[in-house]
Design a protein around this motif. Structure first.
Motif, short mmCIF file in Angstrom:
data_model
loop_
_atom_site.label_atom_id
_atom_site.label_comp_id
_atom_site.label_asym_id
_atom_site.label_seq_id
_atom_site.Cartn_x
_atom_site.Cartn_y
_atom_site.Cartn_z
N SER A 50 6.26 21.38 5.83
CA SER A 50 4.57 21.50 5.95
C SER A 50 4.29 20.79 5.33
CB SER A 50 4.13 22.34 6.81
OG SER A 50 2.40 21.89 7.04
N GLU A 51 4.77 21.21 4.04
CA GLU A 51 4.09 20.68 2.35
C GLU A 51 4.81 18.86 2.07
OE1 GLU A 51 2.69 24.25 -0.34
OE2 GLU A 51 4.67 24.55 0.34
N VAL A 52 6.04 19.04 2.52
CA VAL A 52 6.22 17.63 2.08
C VAL A 52 6.63 16.82 2.87
CG1 VAL A 52 9.24 16.60 2.66
CG2 VAL A 52 8.91 19.20 1.85
N ALA A 53 5.83 16.88 4.35
CA ALA A 53 5.57 16.53 5.75
C ALA A 53 3.59 15.70 4.95
CB ALA A 53 5.38 16.26 6.47
N ASP A 54 3.09 16.76 4.20
CA ASP A 54 1.97 16.53 4.59
C ASP A 54 1.54 15.39 3.03
OD1 ASP A 54 0.78 18.13 6.19
OD2 ASP A 54 0.52 19.86 4.92
N SER A 55 2.66 15.82 2.21
CA SER A 55 2.99 15.12 0.47
C SER A 55 2.94 13.38 0.85
CB SER A 55 3.77 15.46 -0.85
OG SER A 55 5.16 15.31 0.16
N VAL A 56 4.30 13.21 2.59
CA VAL A 56 4.42 11.47 2.35
C VAL A 56 2.77 11.42 3.30
CG1 VAL A 56 5.75 10.67 3.66
CG2 VAL A 56 6.73 12.06 2.85
N ALA A 57 1.99 11.84 4.19
CA ALA A 57 1.42 11.47 4.42
C ALA A 57 0.10 10.91 3.78
CB ALA A 57 0.14 12.04 5.97
N ARG A 58 -0.21 11.78 2.66
CA ARG A 58 -1.19 11.40 1.83
C ARG A 58 -0.81 10.35 0.99
NH1 ARG A 58 -0.70 17.84 1.27
NH2 ARG A 58 0.54 16.71 -1.39
N TYR A 59 0.20 10.33 0.78
CA TYR A 59 1.10 8.85 -0.34
C TYR A 59 0.84 7.98 0.77
CZ TYR A 59 4.24 5.90 -2.71
OH TYR A 59 4.48 5.01 -3.47
N ARG A 60 1.31 7.67 2.06
CA ARG A 60 1.08 6.76 2.81
C ARG A 60 -0.57 6.46 2.66
NH1 ARG A 60 5.07 8.47 7.08
NH2 ARG A 60 6.95 7.62 6.08
N ALA A 61 -1.21 7.30 3.20
CA ALA A 61 -3.46 6.67 2.74
C ALA A 61 -3.58 6.47 1.74
CB ALA A 61 -3.74 8.02 3.25
N HIS A 62 -2.66 6.93 0.42
CA HIS A 62 -2.87 6.06 -1.12
C HIS A 62 -3.06 4.58 -0.70
CE1 HIS A 62 -3.90 6.26 -4.72
NE2 HIS A 62 -2.64 5.65 -5.54
N VAL A 63 -1.58 4.70 0.02
CA VAL A 63 -0.95 3.54 -0.25
C VAL A 63 -1.50 2.03 0.00
CG1 VAL A 63 0.48 2.07 0.13
CG2 VAL A 63 1.59 3.49 -0.88
N ARG A 64 -2.38 2.78 1.37
CA ARG A 64 -3.40 2.50 2.34
C ARG A 64 -4.16 2.00 1.67
NH1 ARG A 64 -1.56 5.05 6.25
NH2 ARG A 64 -3.01 6.86 6.62
N GLU A 65 -5.34 2.84 0.47
CA GLU A 65 -5.94 2.58 0.41
C GLU A 65 -6.42 1.76 -0.70
OE1 GLU A 65 -8.85 5.36 -2.34
OE2 GLU A 65 -7.34 6.63 -1.03
N VAL A 66 -5.20 1.73 -1.84
CA VAL A 66 -4.77 1.26 -2.69
C VAL A 66 -4.59 -0.94 -2.45
CG1 VAL A 66 -3.30 0.79 -5.10
CG2 VAL A 66 -4.46 2.80 -4.67
N ASN A 67 -3.89 -0.34 -1.90
CA ASN A 67 -3.59 -1.93 -0.90
C ASN A 67 -5.11 -2.69 -0.23
OD1 ASN A 67 -1.31 -2.31 -2.36
ND2 ASN A 67 -0.42 -1.71 0.01
N GLY A 68 -6.32 -1.85 0.07
CA GLY A 68 -7.23 -1.87 0.89
C GLY A 68 -8.43 -2.29 0.01
N PHE A 69 -8.45 -2.18 -1.31
CA PHE A 69 -9.44 -2.63 -2.39
C PHE A 69 -9.44 -4.06 -3.00
CE2 PHE A 69 -10.40 -3.41 -6.28
CZ PHE A 69 -11.49 -2.73 -6.97
N ALA A 70 -11.01 -4.07 -2.44
CA ALA A 70 -11.19 -5.94 -2.47
C ALA A 70 -12.32 -5.35 -3.90
CB ALA A 70 -11.25 -6.50 -1.29
N PRO A 71 -12.42 -6.48 -4.80
CA PRO A 71 -14.02 -5.64 -5.83
C PRO A 71 -14.79 -7.00 -4.82
CG PRO A 71 -11.38 -7.19 -6.75
CD PRO A 71 -11.00 -6.13 -5.67
N GLU A 72 -16.06 -6.59 -4.81
CA GLU A 72 -16.72 -7.51 -4.25
C GLU A 72 -17.30 -8.68 -5.84
OE1 GLU A 72 -20.88 -6.22 -3.52
OE2 GLU A 72 -19.28 -4.27 -2.34
N ALA A 73 -16.91 -10.08 -5.13
CA ALA A 73 -17.09 -11.25 -5.85
C ALA A 73 -18.62 -10.83 -6.28
CB ALA A 73 -17.08 -12.73 -4.80
N PRO A 74 -18.58 -11.28 -7.82
CA PRO A 74 -20.00 -11.48 -8.33
C PRO A 74 -20.63 -12.69 -7.22
CG PRO A 74 -18.00 -12.17 -9.79
CD PRO A 74 -17.48 -11.70 -9.22
N GLU A 75 -22.06 -12.40 -7.18
CA GLU A 75 -23.38 -12.99 -6.91
C GLU A 75 -23.43 -14.51 -8.08
OE1 GLU A 75 -26.79 -11.67 -5.41
OE2 GLU A 75 -25.84 -9.64 -4.93
N GLN A 76 -22.68 -15.68 -7.40
CA GLN A 76 -23.60 -16.46 -7.55
C GLN A 76 -24.63 -17.44 -8.30
OE1 GLN A 76 -20.33 -18.45 -9.39
NE2 GLN A 76 -19.03 -16.76 -8.86
#
Length: 85
Positions: A50-76
């Motif tokens: 269960s801990e192994v499966a949880d660690s994989v799920a947490r890692y997948r979520a972390h990758v999705r979060e990091v890949n979904g990061f898009a900094p806001e463009a500064p206002e022009q």
């Protein structure tokens, strides 16, 4: 296993992101290797399945979060045309 024993790796994220850099430089962010590496970590660290499966799920979520990061463009600032100046 060297890294697990000698560098005190405690989580799958730690190994894939910081120790091996697979998250940063792997074509799939290390996702294809996550399950096998989690099994190895789990065996070395005494995790349950269960801990192994949880660690994989947490890692997948972390990758999705990091890949979904898009900094806001500064206002022009508005530009004033020569005709309106």
């Amino acid at each position: 296993e060297y890294t697990i024993r000698n560098e005190m790796v405690m989580t799958l994220e730690d190994f894939l992101e910081r120790r091996s850099r697979l998250m940063l430089y792997g074509l799939d962010n290390g996702l294809s290797a996550a399950e096998a590496i989690a099994q190895t970590l789990g065996h070395a660290l005494g995790w349950t399945e269960s801990e192994v499966a949880d660690s994989v799920a947490r890692y997948r979520a972390h990758v999705r979060e990091v890949n979904g990061f898009a900094p806001e463009a500064p206002e022009q600032p508005e530009t004033v045309s020569a005709a309106h100046a």
